[in-house]
Design a protein around this motif. Structure first.
Motif, PDB file in Angstrom:
ATOM      1  N   LEU A  53       0.774  -1.114   0.199  1.00 18.57           N
ATOM      2  CA  LEU A  53      -0.020  -0.111   0.189  1.00 18.57           C
ATOM      3  C   LEU A  53       0.908   1.125   0.098  1.00 18.57           C
ATOM      4  N   ALA A  54       1.970   1.139   0.851  1.00 15.34           N
ATOM      5  CA  ALA A  54       2.689   2.455   0.984  1.00 15.34           C
ATOM      6  C   ALA A  54       3.541   2.714  -0.285  1.00 15.34           C
ATOM      7  N   LYS A  55       3.935   1.387  -1.012  1.00 12.70           N
ATOM      8  CA  LYS A  55       4.602   1.478  -2.286  1.00 12.70           C
ATOM      9  C   LYS A  55       3.903   2.181  -3.439  1.00 12.70           C
ATOM     10  N   THR A  56       2.383   1.753  -3.375  1.00  8.26           N
ATOM     11  CA  THR A  56       1.478   2.232  -4.400  1.00  8.26           C
ATOM     12  C   THR A  56       1.238   3.607  -4.275  1.00  8.26           C
ATOM     13  N   ILE A  57       0.945   3.995  -2.619  1.00 12.73           N
ATOM     14  CA  ILE A  57       0.851   5.429  -2.631  1.00 12.73           C
ATOM     15  C   ILE A  57       1.867   6.285  -3.269  1.00 12.73           C
ATOM     16  N   LYS A  58       3.174   5.947  -3.187  1.00 11.45           N
ATOM     17  CA  LYS A  58       4.137   6.703  -3.466  1.00 11.45           C
ATOM     18  C   LYS A  58       4.629   6.559  -4.965  1.00 11.45           C
ATOM     19  N   ARG A  59       3.934   5.337  -5.589  1.00 12.27           N
ATOM     20  CA  ARG A  59       4.259   5.507  -6.934  1.00 12.27           C
ATOM     21  C   ARG A  59       3.002   6.446  -7.573  1.00 12.27           C
ATOM     22  N   LYS A  60       1.844   6.306  -7.178  1.00 12.15           N
ATOM     23  CA  LYS A  60       0.832   7.369  -7.813  1.00 12.15           C
ATOM     24  C   LYS A  60       0.800   8.584  -7.332  1.00 12.15           C
ATOM     25  N   PHE A  61       1.301   8.813  -5.975  1.00 16.55           N
ATOM     26  CA  PHE A  61       1.318  10.328  -5.282  1.00 16.55           C
ATOM     27  C   PHE A  61       2.495  10.323  -4.496  1.00 16.55           C
ATOM     28  N   ALA A  67      13.469  -3.278  11.207  1.00 14.40           N
ATOM     29  CA  ALA A  67      14.193  -3.426  10.188  1.00 14.40           C
ATOM     30  C   ALA A  67      13.331  -3.217   8.747  1.00 14.40           C
ATOM     31  N   SER A  68      12.235  -3.514   8.769  1.00 20.70           N
ATOM     32  CA  SER A  68      11.365  -3.114   7.688  1.00 20.70           C
ATOM     33  C   SER A  68      11.059  -1.699   7.560  1.00 20.70           C
ATOM     34  N   LEU A  69      10.827  -1.040   8.624  1.00 13.23           N
ATOM     35  CA  LEU A  69      10.580   0.476   8.783  1.00 13.23           C
ATOM     36  C   LEU A  69      11.928   1.068   8.098  1.00 13.23           C
ATOM     37  N   ILE A  70      13.047   0.794   8.332  1.00 11.26           N
ATOM     38  CA  ILE A  70      14.285   1.421   7.770  1.00 11.26           C
ATOM     39  C   ILE A  70      14.446   1.249   6.492  1.00 11.26           C
ATOM     40  N   ALA A  71      14.266  -0.159   6.141  1.00 12.47           N
ATOM     41  CA  ALA A  71      14.457  -0.403   4.694  1.00 12.47           C
ATOM     42  C   ALA A  71      13.272   0.336   3.906  1.00 12.47           C
ATOM     43  N   ALA A  72      12.150   0.720   4.470  1.00  8.96           N
ATOM     44  CA  ALA A  72      11.158   1.479   3.709  1.00  8.96           C
ATOM     45  C   ALA A  72      11.543   2.919   3.623  1.00  8.96           C
ATOM     46  N   LYS A  73      12.338   3.377   4.635  1.00  8.90           N
ATOM     47  CA  LYS A  73      12.701   4.780   4.677  1.00  8.90           C
ATOM     48  C   LYS A  73      13.788   5.001   3.825  1.00  8.90           C
ATOM     49  N   ASN A  74      14.856   3.908   3.631  1.00 11.95           N
ATOM     50  CA  ASN A  74      16.188   4.103   2.786  1.00 11.95           C
ATOM     51  C   ASN A  74      15.341   4.119   1.367  1.00 11.95           C
ATOM     52  N   GLU A  75      14.322   3.211   1.111  1.00  9.22           N
ATOM     53  CA  GLU A  75      13.859   3.221  -0.190  1.00  9.22           C
ATOM     54  C   GLU A  75      13.023   4.564  -0.692  1.00  9.22           C
ATOM     55  N   LEU A  79      -0.083 -12.485  -1.369  1.00 12.09           N
ATOM     56  CA  LEU A  79       1.214 -13.463  -2.098  1.00 12.09           C
ATOM     57  C   LEU A  79       1.186 -14.649  -0.902  1.00 12.09           C
ATOM     58  N   GLU A  80       1.961 -15.672  -1.428  1.00 16.69           N
ATOM     59  CA  GLU A  80       2.080 -16.852  -0.515  1.00 16.69           C
ATOM     60  C   GLU A  80       3.137 -16.344   0.581  1.00 16.69           C
ATOM     61  N   ASN A  81       3.846 -15.641   0.302  1.00 21.46           N
ATOM     62  CA  ASN A  81       4.999 -15.078   1.224  1.00 21.46           C
ATOM     63  C   ASN A  81       4.740 -13.776   1.582  1.00 21.46           C
ATOM     64  N   GLY A  82       4.637 -13.472   2.810  1.00 19.62           N
ATOM     65  CA  GLY A  82       4.434 -12.095   3.463  1.00 19.62           C
ATOM     66  C   GLY A  82       5.647 -11.344   3.694  1.00 19.62           C
ATOM     67  N   GLY A  83       5.492 -10.325   4.389  1.00 12.52           N
ATOM     68  CA  GLY A  83       6.669  -9.574   4.794  1.00 12.52           C
ATOM     69  C   GLY A  83       6.802  -8.297   3.903  1.00 12.52           C
ATOM     70  N   TYR A  84       7.357  -7.154   4.547  1.00 12.77           N
ATOM     71  CA  TYR A  84       7.798  -6.151   3.755  1.00 12.77           C
ATOM     72  C   TYR A  84       8.644  -6.367   2.342  1.00 12.77           C
ATOM     73  N   GLU A  85       9.424  -7.353   2.695  1.00 16.41           N
ATOM     74  CA  GLU A  85      10.509  -7.676   1.609  1.00 16.41           C
ATOM     75  C   GLU A  85       9.862  -8.362   0.280  1.00 16.41           C
ATOM     76  N   ASN A  86       8.464  -8.739   0.523  1.00 15.99           N
ATOM     77  CA  ASN A  86       7.832  -9.218  -0.799  1.00 15.99           C
ATOM     78  C   ASN A  86       6.780  -8.196  -1.298  1.00 15.99           C
ATOM     79  N   SER A  87       6.651  -7.025  -0.688  1.00 13.77           N
ATOM     80  CA  SER A  87       5.577  -5.997  -1.085  1.00 13.77           C
ATOM     81  C   SER A  87       6.120  -5.507  -2.331  1.00 13.77           C
ATOM     82  N   ASN A  88       5.040  -4.965  -3.220  1.00 15.63           N
ATOM     83  CA  ASN A  88       5.374  -4.426  -4.408  1.00 15.63           C
ATOM     84  C   ASN A  88       4.266  -3.300  -4.802  1.00 15.63           C
TER      85      ASN A  88
END
Length: 369
Positions: free
Chosen positions: A19-27, A40-48, A128-137
């Protein structure tokens, strides 16, 4: 659509991250604030650059959000609602939504907390079968249904504005009551997962020491039981949480099995054929153009020349054209399938590009429905 300046996301796993990635892609101008127990997921998302700031819990950074999405498991979402009750001022126009696959508990919690005028339940029909921020798109929700379950106290203009925002994220909003939602998801997702697991366990229990059944279990069997690869803990929670809707449907399914068993036992050809014909007609009318509650896969089969290096040639051609392969393998059981080689991709765009490329090199390609 009203101007949206800031969005809060509680739970930055597969759904919250997508959802965060979709929002940033669109807006990209919208500020996204996220909280999660996994730093770790929060830091990864912030760095990206996917989120602008993060916290370990819902706090004073969230009351000025236009929307807050609760993207944790349902019991946790109910706890998050309690936290929001303490930090959102009474005159706040912040709208709270969630992404849970069951609505009864979270709606009851919203009503009990006096948040029913600002709570709009939500459920994107994707996963998706696999969860976690690392599998988000950023394209997980593209062209999928987003079921919206607002309380009666939510004003019509607020509903319409929220629907407009969901549509702007490339999802298709559908409004249901919370009870209608839980019944629908039980029908098309929860009970099918239970049936799928039962079929797999049936074959497992009847297999021999050499696992002959497991070896030949491909084609139709593998297709209809694919969803059994999902997280058992999640489906334990769902089965218990939505049992009021699941149990009557299981009884109905058991009765349908008893019925067709009787028709087969009595050689009732007409009713047996009608059983399969009705299913075929209804199944053929299900659209592939939008997402559903059960994860879509993106696969093609193609005819393969029996020559050394042919699989490597295909893989190289796809790689040269920047098309990533999720899985590739020979189809040993083609009872229900055409083509000797199965190739699975990560998304619809890769599938489309690969199909076009394969046709260009004169491969016979079979798209799977």
């Amino acid at each position: 659509m009203k101007e949206v300046k800031k969005i809060g996301i509680a739970g930055l796993g597969l759904i919250g991250g997508s959802l965060a990635k979709t929002i940033k892609r669109k807006f990209p101008q919208i500020s996204v604030c996220a909280c999660d127990t996994d730093e770790a997921s929060l830091i990864a998302a912030k760095n990206e650059g996917i989120i602008d700031m993060y916290t370990s819990k819902l706090d004073g950074n969230y009351p000025d959000c236009d929307y807050i999405f609760l993207c944790a498991p349902v019991p946790v979402n109910c706890q998050l609602l309690e936290q929001l009750k303490t930090i959102l001022p009474k005159d706040s126009d912040c709208i709270i939504s969630d992404t849970g696959s069951m609505k009864k508990a979270v709606h009851q919690k919203a009503v009990s907390l006096g948040l029913s005028d600002r709570f709009i339940g939500g459920h994107p029909m994707a996963g998706l079968e696999n969860g976690g921020y690392e599998n988000s798109n950023a394209f997980l929700f593209e062209n999928v249904y987003f079921i919206i379950t607002p309380e009666d106290e939510v004003k019509e203009d607020v509903r319409n504005t929220f629907n407009g925002f969901i549509s702007a994220l490339d999802m298709i909003p559908i409004t249901l009551t919370s009870k209608q939602h839980d019944f629908a998801t039980a029908c098309v997702s929860h009970v099918p997962h239970i049936i799928s697991a039962a079929l797999v366990n049936l074959v497992k229990n009847d297999d021999d020491d050499k696992e002959v059944l497991k070896s030949i279990a491909a084609g139709g069997f593998k297709d209809i039981t694919r969803i059994s690869s999902s997280d058992p803990d999640m489906w334990t929670a769902i089965s218990k949480g939505n049992k009021d809707e699941v149990l009557p449907l299981l009884d109905e399914y058991i009765n349908s099995l008893k019925y067709i068993r009787k028709q087969i036992d009595t050689d009732n050809t007409g009713e047996i054929r009608n059983f399969f014909a009705q299913a075929r007609e209804y199944r053929s009318g299900i659209s592939n153009s939008t997402g559903g509650l059960i994860e879509k896969d993106f696969r093609i089969h193609c005819d393969l020349a029996d020559e050394p290096g042919e699989i490597a040639t295909i893989a190289t051609r796809l790689a040269v054209n920047s098309i990533s392969i999720k899985n590739i393998g020979i189809v040993h059981n083609r009872e229900y399938d055409r083509g000797a080689l199965e190739i699975e991709f990560y998304d619809a765009k890769s599938l489309e590009d690969a199909t076009e490329l394969m046709h260009r090199f004169d491969y016979k390609v079979y798209e799977l429905e």
